[in-house]
Design a protein around this motif. Structure first.
Motif, PDB file in Angstrom:
ATOM      1  N   LEU A  41      -9.340 -24.769  27.305  1.00 33.05           N
ATOM      2  CA  LEU A  41     -10.401 -25.411  28.078  1.00 33.05           C
ATOM      3  C   LEU A  41     -10.112 -26.894  28.303  1.00 33.05           C
ATOM      4  O   LEU A  41     -10.332 -27.416  29.398  1.00 33.05           O
ATOM      5  CB  LEU A  41     -11.748 -25.245  27.377  1.00 33.05           C
ATOM      6  N   SER A  42      -9.607 -27.576  27.284  1.00 32.13           N
ATOM      7  CA  SER A  42      -9.272 -28.999  27.423  1.00 32.13           C
ATOM      8  C   SER A  42      -8.158 -29.199  28.442  1.00 32.13           C
ATOM      9  O   SER A  42      -8.203 -30.129  29.251  1.00 32.13           O
ATOM     10  CB  SER A  42      -8.853 -29.573  26.075  1.00 32.13           C
ATOM     11  N   GLY A  43      -7.162 -28.339  28.409  1.00 33.44           N
ATOM     12  CA  GLY A  43      -6.071 -28.423  29.375  1.00 33.44           C
ATOM     13  C   GLY A  43      -6.551 -28.199  30.794  1.00 33.44           C
ATOM     14  O   GLY A  43      -6.116 -28.894  31.730  1.00 33.44           O
ATOM     15  N   GLN A  44      -7.449 -27.237  30.969  1.00 37.25           N
ATOM     16  CA  GLN A  44      -7.993 -26.996  32.308  1.00 37.25           C
ATOM     17  C   GLN A  44      -8.816 -28.188  32.787  1.00 37.25           C
ATOM     18  O   GLN A  44      -8.725 -28.589  33.942  1.00 37.25           O
ATOM     19  CB  GLN A  44      -8.848 -25.734  32.310  1.00 37.25           C
ATOM     20  N   TYR A  45      -9.617 -28.760  31.902  1.00 35.84           N
ATOM     21  CA  TYR A  45     -10.411 -29.929  32.270  1.00 35.84           C
ATOM     22  C   TYR A  45      -9.509 -31.092  32.677  1.00 35.84           C
ATOM     23  O   TYR A  45      -9.752 -31.757  33.680  1.00 35.84           O
ATOM     24  CB  TYR A  45     -11.316 -30.349  31.105  1.00 35.84           C
ATOM     25  N   PHE A  46      -8.455 -31.325  31.908  1.00 43.67           N
ATOM     26  CA  PHE A  46      -7.518 -32.402  32.220  1.00 43.67           C
ATOM     27  C   PHE A  46      -6.864 -32.160  33.575  1.00 43.67           C
ATOM     28  O   PHE A  46      -6.737 -33.082  34.393  1.00 43.67           O
ATOM     29  CB  PHE A  46      -6.468 -32.523  31.118  1.00 43.67           C
ATOM     30  N   THR A  47      -6.448 -30.927  33.834  1.00 44.10           N
ATOM     31  CA  THR A  47      -5.791 -30.595  35.094  1.00 44.10           C
ATOM     32  C   THR A  47      -6.717 -30.815  36.278  1.00 44.10           C
ATOM     33  O   THR A  47      -6.328 -31.425  37.281  1.00 44.10           O
ATOM     34  CB  THR A  47      -5.300 -29.139  35.071  1.00 44.10           C
ATOM     35  N   VAL A  48      -7.936 -30.336  36.168  1.00 40.46           N
ATOM     36  CA  VAL A  48      -8.897 -30.505  37.259  1.00 40.46           C
ATOM     37  C   VAL A  48      -9.234 -31.981  37.442  1.00 40.46           C
ATOM     38  O   VAL A  48      -9.290 -32.475  38.574  1.00 40.46           O
ATOM     39  CB  VAL A  48     -10.170 -29.663  36.998  1.00 40.46           C
ATOM     40  N   SER A  49      -9.452 -32.695  36.364  1.00 36.74           N
ATOM     41  CA  SER A  49      -9.808 -34.118  36.465  1.00 36.74           C
ATOM     42  C   SER A  49      -8.708 -34.934  37.123  1.00 36.74           C
ATOM     43  O   SER A  49      -8.977 -35.817  37.940  1.00 36.74           O
ATOM     44  CB  SER A  49     -10.110 -34.688  35.084  1.00 36.74           C
ATOM     45  N   THR A  50      -7.457 -34.658  36.772  1.00 38.07           N
ATOM     46  CA  THR A  50      -6.356 -35.435  37.354  1.00 38.07           C
ATOM     47  C   THR A  50      -6.098 -35.068  38.813  1.00 38.07           C
ATOM     48  O   THR A  50      -5.567 -35.888  39.558  1.00 38.07           O
ATOM     49  CB  THR A  50      -5.057 -35.258  36.554  1.00 38.07           C
ATOM     50  N   SER A  51      -6.462 -33.872  39.222  1.00 39.28           N
ATOM     51  CA  SER A  51      -6.210 -33.494  40.602  1.00 39.28           C
ATOM     52  C   SER A  51      -7.380 -33.815  41.527  1.00 39.28           C
ATOM     53  O   SER A  51      -7.197 -33.903  42.730  1.00 39.28           O
ATOM     54  CB  SER A  51      -5.841 -32.015  40.706  1.00 39.28           C
ATOM     55  N   VAL A  52      -8.584 -34.032  40.997  1.00 32.85           N
ATOM     56  CA  VAL A  52      -9.760 -34.265  41.827  1.00 32.85           C
ATOM     57  C   VAL A  52     -10.187 -35.732  41.829  1.00 32.85           C
ATOM     58  O   VAL A  52     -10.546 -36.277  42.866  1.00 32.85           O
ATOM     59  CB  VAL A  52     -10.941 -33.377  41.357  1.00 32.85           C
ATOM     60  N   ASP A  53     -10.125 -36.395  40.689  1.00 30.82           N
ATOM     61  CA  ASP A  53     -10.652 -37.752  40.547  1.00 30.82           C
ATOM     62  C   ASP A  53      -9.508 -38.770  40.558  1.00 30.82           C
ATOM     63  O   ASP A  53      -8.756 -38.885  39.588  1.00 30.82           O
ATOM     64  CB  ASP A  53     -11.430 -37.847  39.243  1.00 30.82           C
ATOM     65  N   PRO A  54      -9.363 -39.538  41.639  1.00 30.94           N
ATOM     66  CA  PRO A  54      -8.248 -40.491  41.707  1.00 30.94           C
ATOM     67  C   PRO A  54      -8.335 -41.606  40.662  1.00 30.94           C
ATOM     68  O   PRO A  54      -7.304 -42.064  40.170  1.00 30.94           O
ATOM     69  CB  PRO A  54      -8.325 -41.067  43.121  1.00 30.94           C
ATOM     70  N   LEU A  55      -9.535 -42.042  40.300  1.00 28.31           N
ATOM     71  CA  LEU A  55      -9.677 -43.093  39.291  1.00 28.31           C
ATOM     72  C   LEU A  55      -9.221 -42.588  37.929  1.00 28.31           C
ATOM     73  O   LEU A  55      -8.514 -43.284  37.198  1.00 28.31           O
ATOM     74  CB  LEU A  55     -11.125 -43.582  39.212  1.00 28.31           C
ATOM     75  N   TYR A  56      -9.589 -41.344  37.575  1.00 26.04           N
ATOM     76  CA  TYR A  56      -9.153 -40.738  36.311  1.00 26.04           C
ATOM     77  C   TYR A  56      -7.637 -40.607  36.300  1.00 26.04           C
ATOM     78  O   TYR A  56      -6.979 -40.914  35.310  1.00 26.04           O
ATOM     79  CB  TYR A  56      -9.816 -39.370  36.143  1.00 26.04           C
TER      80      TYR A  56
END
Length: 89
Positions: A41-56
Protein backbone atom coordinates in the motif's frame (compact mmCIF):
# COMPACT_ATOMS: atom_id res chain seq x y z
CA UNK A 1 -6.17 -16.62 11.54
CA UNK A 2 -7.27 -18.18 8.29
CA UNK A 3 -5.91 -15.32 6.19
CA UNK A 4 -2.42 -16.06 7.48
CA UNK A 5 -2.63 -19.79 6.64
CA UNK A 6 -1.81 -20.77 10.23
CA UNK A 7 -3.65 -23.92 11.14
CA UNK A 8 -1.21 -25.45 13.56
CA UNK A 9 2.34 -24.83 14.71
CA UNK A 10 4.96 -27.57 14.64
CA UNK A 11 6.50 -26.36 17.92
CA UNK A 12 4.28 -24.07 19.98
CA UNK A 13 0.83 -22.58 20.03
CA UNK A 14 -0.03 -19.97 17.40
CA UNK A 15 1.25 -17.50 16.39
CA UNK A 16 3.89 -19.57 14.64
CA UNK A 17 7.29 -18.28 13.60
CA UNK A 18 7.13 -16.95 10.06
CA UNK A 19 9.06 -17.46 6.86
CA UNK A 20 10.36 -14.95 4.34
CA UNK A 21 11.37 -16.50 1.00
CA UNK A 22 11.80 -19.89 2.71
CA UNK A 23 13.95 -18.36 5.49
CA UNK A 24 12.59 -18.80 9.00
CA UNK A 25 12.23 -15.52 10.89
CA UNK A 26 11.40 -15.14 14.59
CA UNK A 27 8.28 -13.12 13.79
CA UNK A 28 4.75 -14.51 13.58
CA UNK A 29 3.59 -15.19 10.03
CA UNK A 30 0.62 -12.87 10.55
CA UNK A 31 3.03 -9.99 11.17
CA UNK A 32 4.98 -10.90 8.02
CA UNK A 33 1.74 -10.84 5.98
CA UNK A 34 0.54 -7.57 7.54
CA UNK A 35 3.95 -5.96 6.91
CA UNK A 36 3.89 -7.00 3.26
CA UNK A 37 0.37 -5.62 2.89
CA UNK A 38 1.36 -2.24 4.40
CA UNK A 39 4.52 -2.14 2.24
CA UNK A 40 2.50 -2.71 -0.93
CA UNK A 41 0.00 0.00 0.00
CA UNK A 42 2.83 2.43 0.81
CA UNK A 43 4.51 1.69 -2.52
CA UNK A 44 1.27 2.30 -4.39
CA UNK A 45 0.71 5.57 -2.54
CA UNK A 46 4.24 6.72 -3.34
CA UNK A 47 3.82 5.79 -7.01
CA UNK A 48 0.52 7.61 -7.37
CA UNK A 49 1.75 10.66 -5.46
CA UNK A 50 4.88 11.03 -7.58
CA UNK A 51 2.98 10.65 -10.83
CA UNK A 52 0.05 12.96 -9.99
CA UNK A 53 1.40 15.70 -7.70
CA UNK A 54 4.26 17.73 -9.23
CA UNK A 55 5.14 19.43 -5.91
CA UNK A 56 5.46 16.03 -4.17
CA UNK A 57 7.59 14.75 -7.04
CA UNK A 58 9.83 17.82 -6.88
CA UNK A 59 10.35 17.60 -3.11
CA UNK A 60 10.69 13.84 -2.61
CA UNK A 61 11.12 11.91 -5.84
CA UNK A 62 13.53 14.12 -7.79
CA UNK A 63 16.17 14.11 -4.98
CA UNK A 64 15.96 10.30 -4.88
CA UNK A 65 16.52 10.09 -8.62
CA UNK A 66 19.48 12.49 -8.31
CA UNK A 67 21.01 10.28 -5.60
CA UNK A 68 20.55 7.19 -7.75
CA UNK A 69 22.19 8.97 -10.70
CA UNK A 70 25.21 9.91 -8.55
CA UNK A 71 25.47 6.36 -7.19
CA UNK A 72 25.23 4.89 -10.69
CA UNK A 73 27.91 7.24 -12.00
CA UNK A 74 30.19 6.27 -9.11
CA UNK A 75 29.57 2.59 -9.75
CA UNK A 76 30.28 3.01 -13.47
CA UNK A 77 33.54 4.84 -12.73
CA UNK A 78 34.56 2.13 -10.26
CA UNK A 79 33.82 -0.69 -12.71
CA UNK A 80 35.65 1.11 -15.49
CA UNK A 81 38.70 1.55 -13.29
CA UNK A 82 38.58 -2.10 -12.20
CA UNK A 83 38.35 -3.22 -15.82
CA UNK A 84 41.26 -0.94 -16.73
CA UNK A 85 43.37 -2.30 -13.84
CA UNK A 86 42.59 -5.87 -14.90
CA UNK A 87 43.68 -5.19 -18.46
CA UNK A 88 46.90 -3.53 -17.26
CA UNK A 89 48.01 -6.63 -15.38
Amino acid sequence: MLWSSEQSCPVDEPPCAGTWFSIHVPIPQTVVHASLFVAVLSGQYFTVSTSVDPLYRQRFFDPLIADVAVSSAGRDAYLEREAHDDRAH
